[in-house]
Every structure is written in C-alpha cells, then in structure tokens.
Design a protein around this motif. Structure first.
Motif, PDB file in Angstrom:
ATOM      1  N   VAL A 130       0.857  -1.178   0.000  1.00 35.52           N
ATOM      2  CA  VAL A 130       0.000   0.000   0.000  1.00 35.52           C
ATOM      3  C   VAL A 130       0.897   1.233   0.000  1.00 35.52           C
ATOM      4  O   VAL A 130       1.668   1.454   0.934  1.00 35.52           O
ATOM      5  CB  VAL A 130      -0.934   0.002   1.236  1.00 35.52           C
ATOM      6  N   SER A 131       0.815   1.992  -1.077  1.00 40.70           N
ATOM      7  CA  SER A 131       1.641   3.195  -1.189  1.00 40.70           C
ATOM      8  C   SER A 131       1.025   4.155  -2.186  1.00 40.70           C
ATOM      9  O   SER A 131       0.575   3.742  -3.254  1.00 40.70           O
ATOM     10  CB  SER A 131       3.052   2.833  -1.646  1.00 40.70           C
ATOM     11  N   ALA A 132       1.044   5.408  -1.818  1.00 37.42           N
ATOM     12  CA  ALA A 132       0.599   6.451  -2.744  1.00 37.42           C
ATOM     13  C   ALA A 132       1.786   7.106  -3.437  1.00 37.42           C
ATOM     14  O   ALA A 132       1.603   7.934  -4.325  1.00 37.42           O
ATOM     15  CB  ALA A 132      -0.211   7.510  -1.987  1.00 37.42           C
ATOM     16  N   THR A 133       3.006   6.725  -3.039  1.00 41.09           N
ATOM     17  CA  THR A 133       4.178   7.409  -3.581  1.00 41.09           C
ATOM     18  C   THR A 133       5.091   6.518  -4.412  1.00 41.09           C
ATOM     19  O   THR A 133       5.779   7.008  -5.295  1.00 41.09           O
ATOM     20  CB  THR A 133       5.005   8.032  -2.440  1.00 41.09           C
ATOM     21  N   LEU A 134       5.143   5.222  -4.120  1.00 36.94           N
ATOM     22  CA  LEU A 134       6.020   4.333  -4.888  1.00 36.94           C
ATOM     23  C   LEU A 134       5.427   4.081  -6.269  1.00 36.94           C
ATOM     24  O   LEU A 134       4.213   3.935  -6.414  1.00 36.94           O
ATOM     25  CB  LEU A 134       6.213   3.002  -4.162  1.00 36.94           C
ATOM     26  N   THR A 135       6.290   4.017  -7.270  1.00 38.43           N
ATOM     27  CA  THR A 135       5.804   3.814  -8.638  1.00 38.43           C
ATOM     28  C   THR A 135       6.477   2.649  -9.355  1.00 38.43           C
ATOM     29  O   THR A 135       5.961   2.172 -10.356  1.00 38.43           O
ATOM     30  CB  THR A 135       6.013   5.088  -9.483  1.00 38.43           C
ATOM     31  N   GLU A 136       7.638   2.221  -8.877  1.00 30.87           N
ATOM     32  CA  GLU A 136       8.376   1.143  -9.525  1.00 30.87           C
ATOM     33  C   GLU A 136       8.312  -0.110  -8.667  1.00 30.87           C
ATOM     34  O   GLU A 136       9.010  -0.209  -7.662  1.00 30.87           O
ATOM     35  CB  GLU A 136       9.837   1.557  -9.735  1.00 30.87           C
ATOM     36  N   PRO A 137       7.494  -1.081  -9.051  1.00 33.57           N
ATOM     37  CA  PRO A 137       7.416  -2.300  -8.240  1.00 33.57           C
ATOM     38  C   PRO A 137       8.716  -3.095  -8.317  1.00 33.57           C
ATOM     39  O   PRO A 137       9.270  -3.305  -9.384  1.00 33.57           O
ATOM     40  CB  PRO A 137       6.257  -3.072  -8.855  1.00 33.57           C
ATOM     41  N   GLU A 138       9.216  -3.467  -7.152  1.00 34.48           N
ATOM     42  CA  GLU A 138      10.430  -4.274  -7.034  1.00 34.48           C
ATOM     43  C   GLU A 138      10.159  -5.352  -5.993  1.00 34.48           C
ATOM     44  O   GLU A 138       9.202  -5.270  -5.234  1.00 34.48           O
ATOM     45  CB  GLU A 138      11.601  -3.413  -6.534  1.00 34.48           C
ATOM     46  N   TRP A 139      11.022  -6.360  -5.961  1.00 32.85           N
ATOM     47  CA  TRP A 139      11.011  -7.363  -4.911  1.00 32.85           C
ATOM     48  C   TRP A 139       9.655  -8.074  -4.825  1.00 32.85           C
ATOM     49  O   TRP A 139       9.053  -8.165  -3.790  1.00 32.85           O
ATOM     50  CB  TRP A 139      11.424  -6.718  -3.587  1.00 32.85           C
ATOM     51  N   ASN A 140       9.184  -8.534  -5.975  1.00 30.01           N
ATOM     52  CA  ASN A 140       7.924  -9.285  -6.075  1.00 30.01           C
ATOM     53  C   ASN A 140       6.721  -8.495  -5.570  1.00 30.01           C
ATOM     54  O   ASN A 140       5.803  -9.063  -4.989  1.00 30.01           O
ATOM     55  CB  ASN A 140       7.996 -10.608  -5.317  1.00 30.01           C
ATOM     56  N   ALA A 141       6.735  -7.209  -5.801  1.00 27.77           N
ATOM     57  CA  ALA A 141       5.667  -6.354  -5.266  1.00 27.77           C
ATOM     58  C   ALA A 141       4.683  -5.940  -6.351  1.00 27.77           C
ATOM     59  O   ALA A 141       5.050  -5.743  -7.514  1.00 27.77           O
ATOM     60  CB  ALA A 141       6.272  -5.110  -4.622  1.00 27.77           C
ATOM     61  N   PHE A 198       1.397  -2.972  -6.304  1.00 29.18           N
ATOM     62  CA  PHE A 198       0.903  -1.892  -5.467  1.00 29.18           C
ATOM     63  C   PHE A 198      -0.609  -1.945  -5.340  1.00 29.18           C
ATOM     64  O   PHE A 198      -1.319  -2.180  -6.314  1.00 29.18           O
ATOM     65  CB  PHE A 198       1.338  -0.534  -6.026  1.00 29.18           C
ATOM     66  N   VAL A 199      -1.053  -1.745  -4.116  1.00 26.25           N
ATOM     67  CA  VAL A 199      -2.477  -1.624  -3.819  1.00 26.25           C
ATOM     68  C   VAL A 199      -2.779  -0.138  -3.903  1.00 26.25           C
ATOM     69  O   VAL A 199      -2.164   0.666  -3.217  1.00 26.25           O
ATOM     70  CB  VAL A 199      -2.791  -2.160  -2.406  1.00 26.25           C
ATOM     71  N   SER A 200      -3.706   0.211  -4.770  1.00 27.37           N
ATOM     72  CA  SER A 200      -3.984   1.641  -4.955  1.00 27.37           C
ATOM     73  C   SER A 200      -5.477   1.908  -4.805  1.00 27.37           C
ATOM     74  O   SER A 200      -6.284   0.993  -4.694  1.00 27.37           O
ATOM     75  CB  SER A 200      -3.492   2.100  -6.320  1.00 27.37           C
ATOM     76  N   GLY A 201      -5.805   3.173  -4.842  1.00 23.57           N
ATOM     77  CA  GLY A 201      -7.200   3.569  -4.695  1.00 23.57           C
ATOM     78  C   GLY A 201      -7.605   3.531  -3.236  1.00 23.57           C
ATOM     79  O   GLY A 201      -6.794   3.731  -2.343  1.00 23.57           O
ATOM     80  N   ARG A 202      -8.864   3.247  -3.016  1.00 23.63           N
ATOM     81  CA  ARG A 202      -9.386   3.164  -1.654  1.00 23.63           C
ATOM     82  C   ARG A 202      -8.871   1.861  -1.031  1.00 23.63           C
ATOM     83  O   ARG A 202      -9.288   0.783  -1.419  1.00 23.63           O
ATOM     84  CB  ARG A 202     -10.893   3.231  -1.666  1.00 23.63           C
ATOM     85  N   VAL A 203      -7.980   1.998  -0.079  1.00 26.61           N
ATOM     86  CA  VAL A 203      -7.251   0.860   0.463  1.00 26.61           C
ATOM     87  C   VAL A 203      -8.186  -0.198   1.039  1.00 26.61           C
ATOM     88  O   VAL A 203      -8.027  -1.391   0.767  1.00 26.61           O
ATOM     89  CB  VAL A 203      -6.230   1.316   1.533  1.00 26.61           C
ATOM     90  N   VAL A 204      -9.155   0.205   1.817  1.00 24.43           N
ATOM     91  CA  VAL A 204     -10.066  -0.761   2.429  1.00 24.43           C
ATOM     92  C   VAL A 204     -10.796  -1.550   1.349  1.00 24.43           C
ATOM     93  O   VAL A 204     -10.888  -2.779   1.416  1.00 24.43           O
ATOM     94  CB  VAL A 204     -11.051  -0.056   3.392  1.00 24.43           C
ATOM     95  N   ASP A 205     -11.287  -0.864   0.331  1.00 21.74           N
ATOM     96  CA  ASP A 205     -11.979  -1.555  -0.763  1.00 21.74           C
ATOM     97  C   ASP A 205     -11.026  -2.474  -1.533  1.00 21.74           C
ATOM     98  O   ASP A 205     -11.391  -3.585  -1.909  1.00 21.74           O
ATOM     99  CB  ASP A 205     -12.607  -0.546  -1.730  1.00 21.74           C
ATOM    100  N   ALA A 206      -9.802  -2.014  -1.747  1.00 22.07           N
ATOM    101  CA  ALA A 206      -8.826  -2.814  -2.485  1.00 22.07           C
ATOM    102  C   ALA A 206      -8.458  -4.078  -1.716  1.00 22.07           C
ATOM    103  O   ALA A 206      -8.346  -5.163  -2.303  1.00 22.07           O
ATOM    104  CB  ALA A 206      -7.581  -1.982  -2.780  1.00 22.07           C
ATOM    105  N   VAL A 207      -8.284  -3.975  -0.413  1.00 21.17           N
ATOM    106  CA  VAL A 207      -7.949  -5.157   0.387  1.00 21.17           C
ATOM    107  C   VAL A 207      -9.152  -6.085   0.493  1.00 21.17           C
ATOM    108  O   VAL A 207      -9.005  -7.307   0.429  1.00 21.17           O
ATOM    109  CB  VAL A 207      -7.397  -4.752   1.768  1.00 21.17           C
ATOM    110  N   ARG A 208     -10.323  -5.524   0.618  1.00 23.05           N
ATOM    111  CA  ARG A 208     -11.538  -6.350   0.618  1.00 23.05           C
ATOM    112  C   ARG A 208     -11.611  -7.155  -0.685  1.00 23.05           C
ATOM    113  O   ARG A 208     -11.906  -8.350  -0.674  1.00 23.05           O
ATOM    114  CB  ARG A 208     -12.779  -5.477   0.798  1.00 23.05           C
ATOM    115  N   GLN A 209     -11.295  -6.517  -1.807  1.00 23.05           N
ATOM    116  CA  GLN A 209     -11.315  -7.202  -3.098  1.00 23.05           C
ATOM    117  C   GLN A 209     -10.190  -8.235  -3.195  1.00 23.05           C
ATOM    118  O   GLN A 209     -10.396  -9.334  -3.713  1.00 23.05           O
ATOM    119  CB  GLN A 209     -11.211  -6.194  -4.247  1.00 23.05           C
ATOM    120  N   LEU A 210      -9.029  -7.887  -2.683  1.00 21.95           N
ATOM    121  CA  LEU A 210      -7.909  -8.823  -2.674  1.00 21.95           C
ATOM    122  C   LEU A 210      -8.292 -10.102  -1.934  1.00 21.95           C
ATOM    123  O   LEU A 210      -8.040 -11.207  -2.402  1.00 21.95           O
ATOM    124  CB  LEU A 210      -6.689  -8.162  -2.011  1.00 21.95           C
TER     125      LEU A 210
END
Length: 178
Positions: A79-90, A92-104
């Motif tokens: 969960v990050s609003a600032t990182l843009t380059e996924p590394e290390w098997n990452a 990014f969860v974006s948008g409304r975090v609670v909704d995104a994790v619920r969907q995950l």
C-alpha cells in the motif's frame, strides 16, 4: 475468501515501532513462531514504510532454514501512494485501500500476512478485515512510540484461540474476532 492474518511485535505498553528492542528476547520459540507464520503465508500485505525496510534488509540475507528465501520469494501487496516502480515481487495496492484489500481477499483463497504497518493495520481492523491477530508481547515497556491500536475509540471483542509463553518471557497470543 482469503484470510488476512496480522502478525505484530509489541512491547508491554503496546509500542510496535522499530522492534529492534525485541532482540534480547528473540529465543528459539519466538523464531519458530515467526518461521511458521511466514511458511504458511501465501503473500504479504505491507505498508510502504515496512515494505521499504524489508526490501532493504531481506534481499541480501540468507539463512540455512530458508526464512530469507521464503521472504524474498513471496508476492508482496504494498500500500503506497508514492512508490511507482514495483520491485522485490511487489504489486501496489492503490485507490481506496479498504476496498482494495476487501477485493484482494475476495479474489483469493490464500493466507495473506500483514506485518508491521500500524496505519494500514488500523484502517483494516476498523473495517473488520483482519481475520486473525497474532501478537508477540515482549517483556519491556518503552514509554513512547507508535502503538498498534490508534486512539479511535473502537471497541471490539476478540477471542483468544491460542497462547504460549516463550522461555525468554515473550507472550505469544492468537486472537480472532468474536
């Protein structure tokens, strides 16, 4: 439906920030608890600060038990609003975090482990998205620092489903929402 398990290091007074203070009590039983948590997880959910700390430490680490290999190999939902380059098997969860994790959680049957990440923990806890809480409570008070539970005034009942005490005095407690 996926299961979200929060695993947290805490001082007796509830501080979780930078748990380097846990070292003197990190005995074989605490190590086994952490090892088992990681090995049974299918992915990690991390806030940006925890992710960056882990990403700095783990890729250069190795151990004969395979903990570091597992940590490095697991998919990481960050969960990050600032990182843009996924590394290390990452990813990014974006948008409304609670909704995104619920969907995950809805999109998988996997076990997702949340470590550290107090702000993220509190947002998910407030919305009932934490399925299990595994606490390692170390016999030290720190007086100040970031605490696991924020001061939102929430009252939630938890059921203790497992407890153990390590030889060094760490209380390992597993709770589920009642």
């Amino acid at each position: 439906m996926g299961t979200l398990i929060a695993v947290e290091f805490l001082s007796l007074d509830g501080v979780m920030e930078e748990p380097r203070w846990s070292g003197p009590w990190f005995d074989d039983e605490v190590a086994r608890f952490q090892f088992d948590n990681l090995m049974e997880s299918d992915s990690l959910l991390l806030g940006r600060v925890t992710y960056e700390g882990f990403k700095e430490a783990w890729p250069a680490t190795s151990d004969p038990q395979g903990f570091a290999d597992r940590m490095n190999a697991l998919p990481k939902h960050v969960v990050s609003a600032t990182l843009t380059e996924p590394e290390w098997n990452a990813t990014f969860v974006s948008g409304r975090v609670v909704d995104a994790v619920r969907q995950l959680k809805a999109d998988t049957d996997e076990r997702i482990m949340l470590e550290g990440s107090a702000t993220l923990f509190n947002a998910l806890y407030a919305h009932g998205l934490i399925d299990e809480l595994r606490l390692m409570i170390f016999p030290i008070t720190l007086g100040s620092g970031k605490r696991l539970f924020d001061e939102t005034g929430q009252t939630k009942t938890m059921e203790l489903v497992k407890s153990q005490l390590s030889p060094s005095g760490v209380a390992i407690l597993t709770y589920r929402p009642a």
